[in-house]
Motif scaffolding. Structure first.
Motif, PDB file in Angstrom:
ATOM      1  N   THR A   3       0.827  -1.198   0.000  1.00  0.00           N
ATOM      2  CA  THR A   3       0.000   0.000   0.000  1.00  0.00           C
ATOM      3  C   THR A   3       0.864   1.252   0.000  1.00  0.00           C
ATOM      4  OG1 THR A   3      -1.389  -1.309   1.430  1.00  0.00           O
ATOM      5  CG2 THR A   3      -2.050   0.956   1.076  1.00  0.00           C
ATOM      6  N   THR A   4       1.937   1.209   0.791  1.00  0.00           N
ATOM      7  CA  THR A   4       2.811   2.376   0.871  1.00  0.00           C
ATOM      8  C   THR A   4       3.415   2.694  -0.492  1.00  0.00           C
ATOM      9  OG1 THR A   4       3.380   1.545   3.032  1.00  0.00           O
ATOM     10  CG2 THR A   4       4.665   3.390   2.219  1.00  0.00           C
ATOM     11  N   LEU A   5       3.875   1.636  -1.153  1.00  0.00           N
ATOM     12  CA  LEU A   5       4.483   1.847  -2.469  1.00  0.00           C
ATOM     13  C   LEU A   5       3.489   2.468  -3.432  1.00  0.00           C
ATOM     14  CD1 LEU A   5       6.558  -1.406  -2.874  1.00  0.00           C
ATOM     15  CD2 LEU A   5       7.438   0.929  -2.983  1.00  0.00           C
ATOM     16  N   MET A   6       2.265   1.950  -3.387  1.00  0.00           N
ATOM     17  CA  MET A   6       1.258   2.481  -4.301  1.00  0.00           C
ATOM     18  C   MET A   6       0.915   3.914  -3.960  1.00  0.00           C
ATOM     19  SD  MET A   6      -1.119  -0.698  -4.685  1.00  0.00           S
ATOM     20  CE  MET A   6      -0.454  -2.064  -5.566  1.00  0.00           C
ATOM     21  N   GLY A   7       0.851   4.190  -2.650  1.00  0.00           N
ATOM     22  CA  GLY A   7       0.573   5.562  -2.232  1.00  0.00           C
ATOM     23  C   GLY A   7       1.621   6.500  -2.799  1.00  0.00           C
ATOM     24  N   ALA A   8       2.865   6.081  -2.713  1.00  0.00           N
ATOM     25  CA  ALA A   8       3.955   6.919  -3.215  1.00  0.00           C
ATOM     26  C   ALA A   8       3.816   7.118  -4.716  1.00  0.00           C
ATOM     27  CB  ALA A   8       5.305   6.274  -2.892  1.00  0.00           C
ATOM     28  N   ALA A   9       3.445   6.024  -5.412  1.00  0.00           N
ATOM     29  CA  ALA A   9       3.306   6.128  -6.868  1.00  0.00           C
ATOM     30  C   ALA A   9       2.176   7.079  -7.245  1.00  0.00           C
ATOM     31  CB  ALA A   9       3.057   4.742  -7.460  1.00  0.00           C
ATOM     32  N   ALA A  10       1.060   6.959  -6.520  1.00  0.00           N
ATOM     33  CA  ALA A  10      -0.083   7.819  -6.813  1.00  0.00           C
ATOM     34  C   ALA A  10       0.263   9.281  -6.542  1.00  0.00           C
ATOM     35  CB  ALA A  10      -1.280   7.395  -5.972  1.00  0.00           C
ATOM     36  N   LEU A  11       0.996   9.486  -5.453  1.00  0.00           N
ATOM     37  CA  LEU A  11       1.403  10.842  -5.106  1.00  0.00           C
ATOM     38  C   LEU A  11       2.296  11.412  -6.199  1.00  0.00           C
ATOM     39  CD1 LEU A  11       1.400  13.084  -2.971  1.00  0.00           C
ATOM     40  CD2 LEU A  11       3.434  12.032  -1.977  1.00  0.00           C
ATOM     41  N   ALA A  12       3.235  10.588  -6.651  1.00  0.00           N
ATOM     42  CA  ALA A  12       4.146  11.026  -7.711  1.00  0.00           C
ATOM     43  C   ALA A  12       3.361  11.399  -8.959  1.00  0.00           C
ATOM     44  CB  ALA A  12       5.155   9.928  -8.028  1.00  0.00           C
ATOM     45  N   ALA A  13       2.346  10.584  -9.270  1.00  0.00           N
ATOM     46  CA  ALA A  13       1.558  10.861 -10.464  1.00  0.00           C
ATOM     47  C   ALA A  13       0.806  12.177 -10.310  1.00  0.00           C
ATOM     48  CB  ALA A  13       0.572   9.720 -10.709  1.00  0.00           C
ATOM     49  N   ALA A  14       0.285  12.417  -9.111  1.00  0.00           N
ATOM     50  CA  ALA A  14      -0.463  13.646  -8.880  1.00  0.00           C
ATOM     51  C   ALA A  14       0.454  14.863  -8.996  1.00  0.00           C
ATOM     52  CB  ALA A  14      -1.119  13.600  -7.500  1.00  0.00           C
ATOM     53  N   LEU A  15       1.702  14.679  -8.598  1.00  0.00           N
ATOM     54  CA  LEU A  15       2.643  15.796  -8.638  1.00  0.00           C
ATOM     55  C   LEU A  15       3.176  16.045 -10.034  1.00  0.00           C
ATOM     56  CD1 LEU A  15       4.712  14.976  -5.434  1.00  0.00           C
ATOM     57  CD2 LEU A  15       3.224  16.961  -5.762  1.00  0.00           C
ATOM     58  N   LEU A  16       3.028  15.029 -10.876  1.00  0.00           N
ATOM     59  CA  LEU A  16       3.732  15.074 -12.156  1.00  0.00           C
ATOM     60  C   LEU A  16       3.252  16.213 -13.033  1.00  0.00           C
ATOM     61  CD1 LEU A  16       5.774  13.900 -14.002  1.00  0.00           C
ATOM     62  CD2 LEU A  16       4.221  12.071 -14.569  1.00  0.00           C
ATOM     63  N   PHE A  17       1.969  16.358 -13.173  1.00  0.00           N
ATOM     64  CA  PHE A  17       1.450  17.403 -14.061  1.00  0.00           C
ATOM     65  C   PHE A  17       0.456  18.289 -13.307  1.00  0.00           C
ATOM     66  CE2 PHE A  17       2.011  13.614 -16.839  1.00  0.00           C
ATOM     67  CZ  PHE A  17       3.211  14.034 -17.373  1.00  0.00           C
ATOM     68  N   PRO A  18       0.930  19.005 -12.298  1.00  0.00           N
ATOM     69  CA  PRO A  18      -0.011  19.787 -11.506  1.00  0.00           C
ATOM     70  C   PRO A  18      -0.788  20.779 -12.364  1.00  0.00           C
ATOM     71  CG  PRO A  18       2.272  20.405 -11.028  1.00  0.00           C
ATOM     72  CD  PRO A  18       2.311  19.194 -11.894  1.00  0.00           C
ATOM     73  N   GLY A  19      -0.092  21.390 -13.335  1.00  0.00           N
ATOM     74  CA  GLY A  19      -0.743  22.379 -14.185  1.00  0.00           C
ATOM     75  C   GLY A  19      -1.884  21.770 -14.970  1.00  0.00           C
ATOM     76  N   ALA A  20      -1.597  20.615 -15.574  1.00  0.00           N
ATOM     77  CA  ALA A  20      -2.587  19.978 -16.432  1.00  0.00           C
ATOM     78  C   ALA A  20      -3.818  19.578 -15.638  1.00  0.00           C
ATOM     79  CB  ALA A  20      -1.976  18.748 -17.094  1.00  0.00           C
ATOM     80  N   VAL A  21      -3.604  19.082 -14.419  1.00  0.00           N
ATOM     81  CA  VAL A  21      -4.725  18.637 -13.604  1.00  0.00           C
ATOM     82  C   VAL A  21      -5.610  19.834 -13.222  1.00  0.00           C
ATOM     83  CG1 VAL A  21      -5.382  17.627 -11.396  1.00  0.00           C
ATOM     84  CG2 VAL A  21      -3.546  16.597 -12.740  1.00  0.00           C
ATOM     85  N   ALA A  22      -4.952  20.921 -12.820  1.00  0.00           N
ATOM     86  CA  ALA A  22      -5.705  22.094 -12.400  1.00  0.00           C
ATOM     87  C   ALA A  22      -6.462  22.705 -13.582  1.00  0.00           C
ATOM     88  CB  ALA A  22      -4.765  23.119 -11.778  1.00  0.00           C
ATOM     89  N   ALA A  23      -5.865  22.598 -14.778  1.00  0.00           N
ATOM     90  CA  ALA A  23      -6.437  23.281 -15.930  1.00  0.00           C
ATOM     91  C   ALA A  23      -7.704  22.595 -16.440  1.00  0.00           C
ATOM     92  CB  ALA A  23      -5.404  23.356 -17.049  1.00  0.00           C
ATOM     93  N   ALA A  24      -7.791  21.259 -16.272  1.00  0.00           N
ATOM     94  CA  ALA A  24      -8.940  20.558 -16.818  1.00  0.00           C
ATOM     95  C   ALA A  24     -10.209  21.001 -16.094  1.00  0.00           C
ATOM     96  CB  ALA A  24      -8.738  19.048 -16.673  1.00  0.00           C
ATOM     97  N   ASP A  25     -11.253  21.244 -16.875  1.00  0.00           N
ATOM     98  CA  ASP A  25     -12.466  21.884 -16.356  1.00  0.00           C
ATOM     99  C   ASP A  25     -13.655  20.955 -16.608  1.00  0.00           C
ATOM    100  OD1 ASP A  25     -14.751  23.392 -15.996  1.00  0.00           O
ATOM    101  OD2 ASP A  25     -13.878  25.213 -16.858  1.00  0.00           O
ATOM    102  N   ALA A  26     -14.089  20.270 -15.544  1.00  0.00           N
ATOM    103  CA  ALA A  26     -15.152  19.279 -15.695  1.00  0.00           C
ATOM    104  C   ALA A  26     -16.465  19.927 -16.120  1.00  0.00           C
ATOM    105  CB  ALA A  26     -15.331  18.506 -14.386  1.00  0.00           C
ATOM    106  N   ALA A  27     -16.732  21.151 -15.641  1.00  0.00           N
ATOM    107  CA  ALA A  27     -17.994  21.814 -15.996  1.00  0.00           C
ATOM    108  C   ALA A  27     -18.030  22.115 -17.491  1.00  0.00           C
ATOM    109  CB  ALA A  27     -18.140  23.105 -15.183  1.00  0.00           C
ATOM    110  N   ARG A  28     -16.897  22.570 -17.987  1.00  0.00           N
ATOM    111  CA  ARG A  28     -16.797  22.829 -19.416  1.00  0.00           C
ATOM    112  C   ARG A  28     -16.935  21.505 -20.183  1.00  0.00           C
ATOM    113  NH1 ARG A  28     -12.863  23.247 -23.018  1.00  0.00           N
ATOM    114  NH2 ARG A  28     -13.337  24.630 -24.755  1.00  0.00           N
ATOM    115  N   GLY A  29     -16.337  20.457 -19.625  1.00  0.00           N
ATOM    116  CA  GLY A  29     -16.429  19.146 -20.254  1.00  0.00           C
ATOM    117  C   GLY A  29     -17.868  18.659 -20.339  1.00  0.00           C
ATOM    118  N   GLN A  30     -18.649  18.960 -19.319  1.00  0.00           N
ATOM    119  CA  GLN A  30     -20.062  18.530 -19.313  1.00  0.00           C
ATOM    120  C   GLN A  30     -20.813  19.116 -20.514  1.00  0.00           C
ATOM    121  OE1 GLN A  30     -22.201  19.462 -15.719  1.00  0.00           O
ATOM    122  NE2 GLN A  30     -23.969  18.210 -16.321  1.00  0.00           N
ATOM    123  N   ALA A  31     -20.540  20.394 -20.770  1.00  0.00           N
ATOM    124  CA  ALA A  31     -21.202  21.039 -21.905  1.00  0.00           C
ATOM    125  C   ALA A  31     -20.787  20.391 -23.227  1.00  0.00           C
ATOM    126  CB  ALA A  31     -20.866  22.536 -21.921  1.00  0.00           C
TER     127      ALA A  31
END
Lengths: 194, 403
Positions: A3-31
């Motif tokens: 679990t720890t290893l996976m947690g670290a991997a998930a964290l790394a993935a979340a950190l990888l493209f912070p800009g891209a994650v923040a930029a995606a707009d689900a509300a706009r996607g709904q339209a």
């Protein structure tokens, strides 16, 4: 430890493209998603044979697949047509929208023997290594828990027959040597997971 | 419906069985990249990193984190080319860039100090091999060789290329089937054929080789055997010898085997895969004396994915860099502690012996060693003496020059 290893991997993935994650707009996607619902169902829960549910899917997986459809790398004419000319930002927003929805599985009637066989095959073929032990997926690896049984089987057959590959060739090799009954059991088992 | 499906499957299975299924395929019960994982003692969750195939805006590039030696500077030269991989420079300065999964070839040109990125081909199967000669662009995808004559005069409408696929007759396997390409000083077209597995027994005249052809695809000649998966090579500017990088196999441990740099003195030499990497016997295959094989010119680090490499030509970077090798290390996935994600210089003495491997471009991997913001895959020198570095992860090309 696992679990720890996976947690670290998930964290790394979340950190990888912070800009891209923040930029995606689900509300706009709904339209943008209005025309998708005709096949992929209201709220991303498909009611159609062989059409996948997209609700709760991994956003990076959705993004990559839409790009592959647009570029003609993954061949399926209706989706190749639907994605023609769709710009990257729209694709990222669509992915964010579908990832934000809740999957409402429509599980098949449980066949205990198939479930046991599917569970055993998943263990020997390490499905949980990339798809994670709860089959919720990560990054480019899709959620397969609770997906439509018919679509899971159809997809595995496509991989096995080299009609499709992902962003790498892992799945083509992963299913090598499995019989139709094996794939049916896997699809059944995975469709019943939450 | 069920009957139809089972008939289709039965037919598919029959075809699979009837086709000459290579021995390596029969060994595969797990993904090709994961063969050897069992019993390796390495984390079972290690897997290739996800690509990014959408455009990354310039302000999200990690330019402020990147470090080059004193006396050099680095800038963003081009961006917005998702999946950018191997580069070749045209006579008029166009930089042609291949890719893998996104299937595109880009042409990037300088227009009044700004870079213009065009997509000149798309929908190809991993068009990673890119070479330019006599006005023509040659692209090698998996089992596909295409050539556009006079390409720099028709970037807006390249038209249909000449299809040279059957003349070259390269193997069709996807795994390690992506190519590096380049013309040698002898005018021949050189490429690599990787091994379609992690480690296995295979036809050593067909896979894990460097190979050259006349430009029309005739007169195939094996330049080196036993090089597992080279995705980078160049020719020494003075001696004209072929040098190549090589990717070592996975799942043998965090620190073995190392990726390697190879010097090919004579066509046809055997460099040892799958039996040896230097003096390391691979326990997965029958034991052979490693002294039978050519030894690597240098070890480049375990699992670092040493890919595109070029000799630096001329003295623009200073005499100490002339005829030295710049090597892009894409960065590891099959290692619990990440390594690579940089560009290094292999320092050569007057006899062509490697005296050291020095960091040149760093900063894509953060201090924690977990987060990366780039995967350098190729280097290419521009006519002005500056050095381009292609980052596949964020689709950017950086330019390094003297201050």
């Amino acid at each position: 430890m696992r679990t720890t290893l996976m947690g670290a991997a998930a964290l790394a993935a979340a950190l990888l493209f912070p800009g891209a994650v923040a930029a995606a707009d689900a509300a706009r996607g709904q339209a943008l998603a209005e025309s998708c619902a005709a096949c992929h169902g209201p709220g991303g829960n498909s009611q159609l044979d062989l059409v996948p549910s997209l609700a709760g899917q991994q956003p990076l997986f959705l993004t990559l697949q839409m790009i592959l459809f647009r570029e003609g790398i993954r061949a399926f004419p209706p989706m190749n047509e639907a994605m023609k000319g769709v710009v990257d930002r729209d694709i990222e927003d669509l992915a964010a929208y579908y990832a934000s929805l809740t999957l409402e599985p429509q599980p098949p009637a449980r066949d205990a023997a198939k479930v046991e066989r599917g569970k055993a095959l998943s263990a020997t073929h390490h499905c949980g290594s990339c798809h994670l032990p709860d089959y919720s997926g990560q990054n480019q690896v899709p959620r397969i828990a609770g997906q439509r049984e018919d679509f899971l089987l159809h997809t595995m057959l496509e991989y096995q027959q080299q009609k499709r590959s992902g962003t790498d060739t892992a799945m083509n090799a992963a299913l090598y040597g499995l019989s139709e009954a094996d794939l049916e059991a896997l699809a059944h088992y995975l469709a019943l997971q939450r | 419906m069920a009957t139809f499906a089972s008939m289709r499957l039965a037919l598919g299975a029959a075809l699979l069985a009837a086709a000459a299924v290579p021995a390596y395929a029969q060994q595969q019960q797990v993904p090709a990249w994961a063969v050897g994982r069992e019993g390796s003692g390495m984390s079972p969750t290690l897997a290739p990193h996800a690509p990014k195939l959408t455009v990354t805006p310039e302000n999200e590039l990690p330019i402020n984190d990147l470090r080059v030696p004193d006396g050099f500077k680095i800038e963003v030269w081009a961006h917005g080319a998702p999946g950018a991989r191997m580069m070749a420079v045209g006579d008029r300065g166009t930089v042609f860039v291949g890719s893998r999964v996104i299937g595109r070839v880009y042409a990037i040109s300088d227009e009044g100090g700004q870079r213009r990125v065009r997509i000149i081909a798309q929908g190809l199967k991993q068009p990673n091999g890119i070479a330019f000669k006599d006005g023509a662009l040659t692209v090698i995808a998996i089992n596909q060789v295409l050539r556009w004559e006079g390409i720099e005069g028709k970037l807006d409408n390249p038209g249909q290329p000449t299809d040279l696929t059957s003349a070259f007759n390269l193997p069709p396997e996807e795994h390690h089937g992506w190519k590096f390409a380049g013309f040698g000083p002898d005018g021949r077209l050189y490429t690599n054929v990787g091994v379609p597995c992690n480690v296995c027994e295979f036809d050593r005249d067909r896979y894990a080789i460097l190979v050259s052809f006349r430009p029309d695809g005739s007169d195939r000649r094996i330049e080196a055997r036993g090089i597992r998966n080279s995705v980078g090579f160049d020719f020494h500017p003075a001696t004209r010898e072929l040098w190549a990088t090589n990717n070592g196999r996975d799942w043998a441990g965090n620190d073995v085997p190392e990726d390697t740099l190879h010097r090919v003195r004579r066509s046809g030499e055997d460099h040892g895969f799958p039996f040896c990497v230097g003096d390391w016997n691979d326990p997965a295959v029958p034991r052979r004396a490693c002294s039978e094989f050519e030894q690597p010119a240098a070890k480049l680090g375990p699992h670092v994915a040493a890919l595109g490499m070029r000799f630096y030509r001329g003295t623009g970077f200073g005499a100490e860099y002339e005829n030295q090798i710049f090597i892009a290390r894409r960065g590891s996935w099959n290692r619990e502690k990440k390594s690579g994600y940089d560009v290094v210089v292999a320092k050569l003495d007057g006899q062509g012996r490697v005296t050291g491997i020095q960091p040149f471009l760093t900063g894509f991997l953060d201090a924690s060693g977990e987060k990366f913001t780039g995967r350098p895959v190729d280097v290419q020198q521009l006519q002005d003496g500056s050095l381009l570095v292609a980052d596949e992860q964020l689709g950017a090309i950086y330019r390094i020059s003297r201050r």
